[in-house]
Scaffold this motif. Sequence first.
Motif, PDB file in Angstrom:
ATOM      1  N   TRP A   9      23.164 -16.590 -42.994  1.00 19.82           N
ATOM      2  CA  TRP A   9      23.849 -17.438 -41.531  1.00 19.82           C
ATOM      3  C   TRP A   9      25.355 -18.174 -42.159  1.00 19.82           C
ATOM      4  CZ3 TRP A   9      24.743 -22.917 -43.426  1.00 19.82           C
ATOM      5  CH2 TRP A   9      25.187 -24.076 -42.754  1.00 19.82           C
ATOM      6  N   THR A  50      27.837 -15.720 -40.747  1.00 22.88           N
ATOM      7  CA  THR A  50      28.438 -15.449 -39.380  1.00 22.88           C
ATOM      8  C   THR A  50      29.615 -15.887 -38.921  1.00 22.88           C
ATOM      9  OG1 THR A  50      27.226 -17.948 -38.415  1.00 22.88           O
ATOM     10  CG2 THR A  50      25.837 -15.119 -38.762  1.00 22.88           C
ATOM     11  N   ARG A  97      32.786 -17.277 -38.238  1.00 17.39           N
ATOM     12  CA  ARG A  97      33.729 -17.306 -37.245  1.00 17.39           C
ATOM     13  C   ARG A  97      35.012 -18.206 -36.688  1.00 17.39           C
ATOM     14  NH1 ARG A  97      29.395 -17.728 -35.100  1.00 17.39           N
ATOM     15  NH2 ARG A  97      29.058 -18.609 -32.954  1.00 17.39           N
ATOM     16  N   LEU A 140      37.277 -20.310 -35.048  1.00 15.49           N
ATOM     17  CA  LEU A 140      37.277 -21.358 -33.863  1.00 15.49           C
ATOM     18  C   LEU A 140      38.330 -21.437 -33.758  1.00 15.49           C
ATOM     19  CD1 LEU A 140      35.081 -22.620 -31.839  1.00 15.49           C
ATOM     20  CD2 LEU A 140      35.285 -24.617 -34.235  1.00 15.49           C
ATOM     21  N   THR A 197      31.556 -17.063 -46.997  1.00 13.84           N
ATOM     22  CA  THR A 197      31.146 -15.924 -45.941  1.00 13.84           C
ATOM     23  C   THR A 197      30.671 -15.361 -46.034  1.00 13.84           C
ATOM     24  OG1 THR A 197      33.686 -16.847 -45.018  1.00 13.84           O
ATOM     25  CG2 THR A 197      31.729 -18.235 -44.496  1.00 13.84           C
ATOM     26  N   GLN A 240      33.198 -12.972 -46.864  1.00  9.32           N
ATOM     27  CA  GLN A 240      34.359 -12.414 -45.635  1.00  9.32           C
ATOM     28  C   GLN A 240      36.092 -12.888 -46.564  1.00  9.32           C
ATOM     29  OE1 GLN A 240      34.639 -13.208 -41.562  1.00  9.32           O
ATOM     30  NE2 GLN A 240      32.685 -14.436 -41.700  1.00  9.32           N
ATOM     31  N   LYS A 297      24.917 -17.448 -34.545  1.00 10.46           N
ATOM     32  CA  LYS A 297      24.933 -16.054 -33.901  1.00 10.46           C
ATOM     33  C   LYS A 297      25.910 -16.889 -33.032  1.00 10.46           C
ATOM     34  CE  LYS A 297      19.521 -15.697 -34.638  1.00 10.46           C
ATOM     35  NZ  LYS A 297      18.149 -15.721 -33.352  1.00 10.46           N
ATOM     36  N   GLN A 298      26.425 -15.560 -32.249  1.00  6.34           N
ATOM     37  CA  GLN A 298      27.416 -14.980 -31.806  1.00  6.34           C
ATOM     38  C   GLN A 298      27.245 -15.800 -29.976  1.00  6.34           C
ATOM     39  OE1 GLN A 298      30.281 -13.563 -33.154  1.00  6.34           O
ATOM     40  NE2 GLN A 298      31.298 -14.249 -31.192  1.00  6.34           N
ATOM     41  N   GLY A 299      28.558 -16.426 -29.931  1.00 10.42           N
ATOM     42  CA  GLY A 299      27.960 -17.176 -28.408  1.00 10.42           C
ATOM     43  C   GLY A 299      27.317 -18.758 -28.627  1.00 10.42           C
ATOM     44  N   THR A 359      26.690 -21.925 -31.441  1.00  5.67           N
ATOM     45  CA  THR A 359      27.217 -22.563 -32.789  1.00  5.67           C
ATOM     46  C   THR A 359      26.282 -23.275 -33.616  1.00  5.67           C
ATOM     47  OG1 THR A 359      29.938 -22.082 -32.480  1.00  5.67           O
ATOM     48  CG2 THR A 359      29.002 -23.831 -33.921  1.00  5.67           C
ATOM     49  N   ALA A 385      29.239 -23.038 -28.767  1.00  2.46           N
ATOM     50  CA  ALA A 385      30.006 -23.006 -28.965  1.00  2.46           C
ATOM     51  C   ALA A 385      31.355 -23.698 -28.060  1.00  2.46           C
ATOM     52  CB  ALA A 385      30.769 -21.704 -29.038  1.00  2.46           C
TER      53      ALA A 385
END
Length: 252
Positions: A25, A28, A30, A32, A67, A69, A92-94, A96, A231
């Motif tokens: 989790w 994921t 990213r 914003l 994360t 990353q 998940k992508q798309g 939030t 999101a």
Amino acid sequence: MTTNSSEFASCQTSAPIDPKLAMGWMHTARFLTTAAQLHHLPPVDVPEIAFVGRSNAGKSTSINTLTQQKQLAFASKKPGRTQHINLFALGKQGVTDAVLADLPGYGYAAVSRSDKERWQRVMLNYLMQRESLSAVVLLCDPRLGLTELDEALLDAIRPRVEQGLKFLVLLTKADKLTRSEQAKILSITKLNAGGGEVRMFSALKKQGVDDVAQLLWHWCHPDGLKPATPAPAAPESAAPVDTPATPDTPAQ
């Protein structure tokens, strides 16, 4: 700072989850949006967790480690460089289901007094007024302990803590200490923090990473897994900003 420890019982007694779920989790995360002024931040209707701390406390490095990353949060070698609030979406992508907020570091002596005052206004206004804020992660160097500025921040959020705001004191750079030193500082910090959670953390040794990820997951999913929220639309922006705010766009 004093508060009722029962406010944090739910996160302490939550059923354990698979660390892989929490770490997946966190991965994921990213970018914003970024903002130098609070009114430029988009409203969100999911839990928002703010990462705050003195410059050089390891804030950006900790976010990147959690994360998984390397360059999600900008980690500058020059303390006091960032003067923006950077938001990162989780889920998940798309969709939030939570947001991480990376706030400017404070306490760096080499910046001007006006910059210090501006950053203080940014953080205090954010911590007091941001409706979606549900938790604060205060990062500090265990070799320094909670400084006066750290304690002032904890005092500032006390009214919101009494209303249910959660907080975690994350003692970074734990690899610089022996096990006995860690145990001693952990005990002292728990007393001085006056409630909330306290964890040892090392980005280098990955100490405490799984534990913190699970804690944040529970904070954002108090009822377990549930459908995520679309999101929020972000203001036009390409990447986290790490350059100083200009006089034309002071942070309010």
